[in-house]
Motif scaffolding. Sequence first.
Motif, short mmCIF file in Angstrom:
data_model
loop_
_atom_site.label_atom_id
_atom_site.label_comp_id
_atom_site.label_asym_id
_atom_site.label_seq_id
_atom_site.Cartn_x
_atom_site.Cartn_y
_atom_site.Cartn_z
N PRO A 119 0.82 -1.21 0.00
CA PRO A 119 0.00 0.00 0.00
C PRO A 119 0.86 1.27 0.00
CG PRO A 119 0.00 -1.03 2.17
CD PRO A 119 0.65 -2.00 1.24
N ASP A 120 2.10 1.13 0.45
CA ASP A 120 3.00 2.29 0.46
C ASP A 120 3.30 2.75 -0.97
OD1 ASP A 120 3.50 2.15 3.39
OD2 ASP A 120 4.43 0.25 2.85
N LEU A 121 3.41 1.82 -1.89
CA LEU A 121 3.65 2.19 -3.28
C LEU A 121 2.45 2.93 -3.85
CD1 LEU A 121 5.42 2.08 -5.82
CD2 LEU A 121 4.30 -0.09 -6.39
N GLY A 122 1.26 2.40 -3.60
CA GLY A 122 0.06 3.08 -4.09
C GLY A 122 -0.05 4.50 -3.55
N ARG A 123 0.27 4.66 -2.27
CA ARG A 123 0.19 5.99 -1.65
C ARG A 123 1.20 6.95 -2.28
NH1 ARG A 123 1.46 4.55 2.97
NH2 ARG A 123 3.62 5.27 2.97
N GLU A 124 2.45 6.50 -2.44
CA GLU A 124 3.49 7.37 -2.99
C GLU A 124 3.23 7.73 -4.45
OE1 GLU A 124 5.80 8.93 -1.54
OE2 GLU A 124 5.98 7.93 0.41
N LEU A 125 2.74 6.77 -5.23
CA LEU A 125 2.45 7.06 -6.64
C LEU A 125 1.23 7.96 -6.79
CD1 LEU A 125 4.00 6.04 -9.25
CD2 LEU A 125 4.68 5.02 -7.09
N ALA A 126 0.22 7.74 -5.95
CA ALA A 126 -0.96 8.61 -5.99
C ALA A 126 -0.57 10.04 -5.66
CB ALA A 126 -2.02 8.10 -5.02
N ALA A 127 0.39 10.20 -4.77
CA ALA A 127 0.82 11.55 -4.37
C ALA A 127 1.48 12.31 -5.51
CB ALA A 127 1.77 11.46 -3.17
N VAL A 128 1.99 11.59 -6.50
CA VAL A 128 2.62 12.27 -7.65
C VAL A 128 1.72 12.20 -8.88
CG1 VAL A 128 4.94 11.90 -6.76
CG2 VAL A 128 3.96 10.22 -8.35
N GLY A 129 0.47 11.76 -8.70
CA GLY A 129 -0.50 11.84 -9.78
C GLY A 129 -0.83 10.56 -10.51
N ILE A 130 -0.29 9.41 -10.05
CA ILE A 130 -0.59 8.13 -10.70
C ILE A 130 -1.40 7.29 -9.73
CG2 ILE A 130 0.38 6.08 -11.80
CD1 ILE A 130 2.89 7.72 -12.40
N GLU A 131 -2.72 7.29 -9.91
CA GLU A 131 -3.60 6.66 -8.93
C GLU A 131 -4.03 5.25 -9.31
OE1 GLU A 131 -6.85 9.28 -8.17
OE2 GLU A 131 -5.58 10.92 -7.47
N ASP A 132 -4.04 4.91 -10.58
CA ASP A 132 -4.46 3.58 -11.00
C ASP A 132 -3.36 2.57 -10.68
OD1 ASP A 132 -6.45 2.03 -13.00
OD2 ASP A 132 -4.39 1.38 -13.36
N SER A 133 -3.75 1.39 -10.16
CA SER A 133 -2.75 0.40 -9.73
C SER A 133 -1.96 -0.17 -10.90
CB SER A 133 -3.43 -0.74 -8.96
OG SER A 133 -4.40 -1.38 -9.76
N ASP A 134 -2.60 -0.38 -12.05
CA ASP A 134 -1.86 -0.87 -13.22
C ASP A 134 -0.87 0.19 -13.70
OD1 ASP A 134 -3.11 -3.38 -13.37
OD2 ASP A 134 -4.77 -2.58 -14.55
N GLY A 135 -1.33 1.42 -13.77
CA GLY A 135 -0.43 2.50 -14.17
C GLY A 135 0.74 2.64 -13.23
N ALA A 136 0.48 2.47 -11.94
CA ALA A 136 1.55 2.55 -10.94
C ALA A 136 2.58 1.46 -11.16
CB ALA A 136 0.96 2.47 -9.54
N TYR A 137 2.11 0.23 -11.46
CA TYR A 137 3.04 -0.87 -11.68
C TYR A 137 3.90 -0.62 -12.92
CZ TYR A 137 4.86 -5.48 -12.83
OH TYR A 137 5.70 -6.51 -13.15
N PHE A 138 3.26 -0.25 -14.03
CA PHE A 138 4.03 -0.02 -15.25
C PHE A 138 5.04 1.11 -15.06
CE2 PHE A 138 0.03 -1.61 -17.53
CZ PHE A 138 0.51 -2.91 -17.58
#
Length: 288
Positions: free
Chosen positions: A28-47
């Motif tokens: 969940p830490d990855l999702g939080r950090e990526l959402a904070a920089v504008g990437i909220e979708d989990s697939d987009g975050a992984y790619f």
Amino acid sequence: MTTPLPERAGRRCHNVLNSIAATLYFSPDLGRELAAVGIEDSDGAYFATRAAAMGAVGPGTVTATFYNFSHELVAKHVPAVWQAASPETVLAARERAIDATLRRLLGDEVVASKEMAEAAELGLRAAEACTRSARPLYAAHADLPVPDAPHLALYHAATLLREHRGDGHLAALLDAELDPVEALVSHTATGRGMTPKWSLGTRGWSRSDWEAAVLRLRERGLLDAEGELTGAGESFRKEIEARTDRLDRAPYEHLGAEGVERLTELAKKPLLTAFAAGAFPEGMIGKG
């Protein structure tokens, strides 16, 4: 005189390090950090997280290097992720997420331990023998600086070794003439890959894509009518892993038998702690 490596010692070491590297992608830490920089979708975050070391690449490069994701799913998110956050921003967010993930799963005492520092040193020493040629994901990560903190350095080493083997594995899959869906189906049939449900839910393929791949593998004599590996299929998958071992032997031969054994031992302890702390979803691996 260097002691020869026991059979599959490199693979066993890689499997432990690969699992440590994989903790990030379920965090969940990855999702939080990526959402904070504008990437909220989990697939987009992984790619974005895994591709950022290559720069602002397009969907074709991600599809080629990730291999078992559908191009349509990749193109849904790439290059859009780079419009939300630059690769440099993503890499900085990734490092913060790695730090938070390992501290949450392992605790500050383990993170700061001498064993963690020793594991990082051994992992980085093994990675000295990795090669860039025809290994794009490894080569891109090898250009990144090594973090100072031992737990981050260990994660960096684990990523280098993960991507080095992964790039070689794709060469083995191509040589075996397995397309992305066939690779997923046959790996699942071993019981050591993701379940069909997980594969279909995360890789962008449809049920009809999956069933067509099953049919092709049956026609090759690799799967039986129940979708289980035939004897030929089992030998086929074993040979792919053995070929991958050969392509990936350099870092572990460089480290030597004692070093490989020690690195495996040191990395296994925090991995078991991470498992116990719920680092991975239940029901992800197997045939079900």
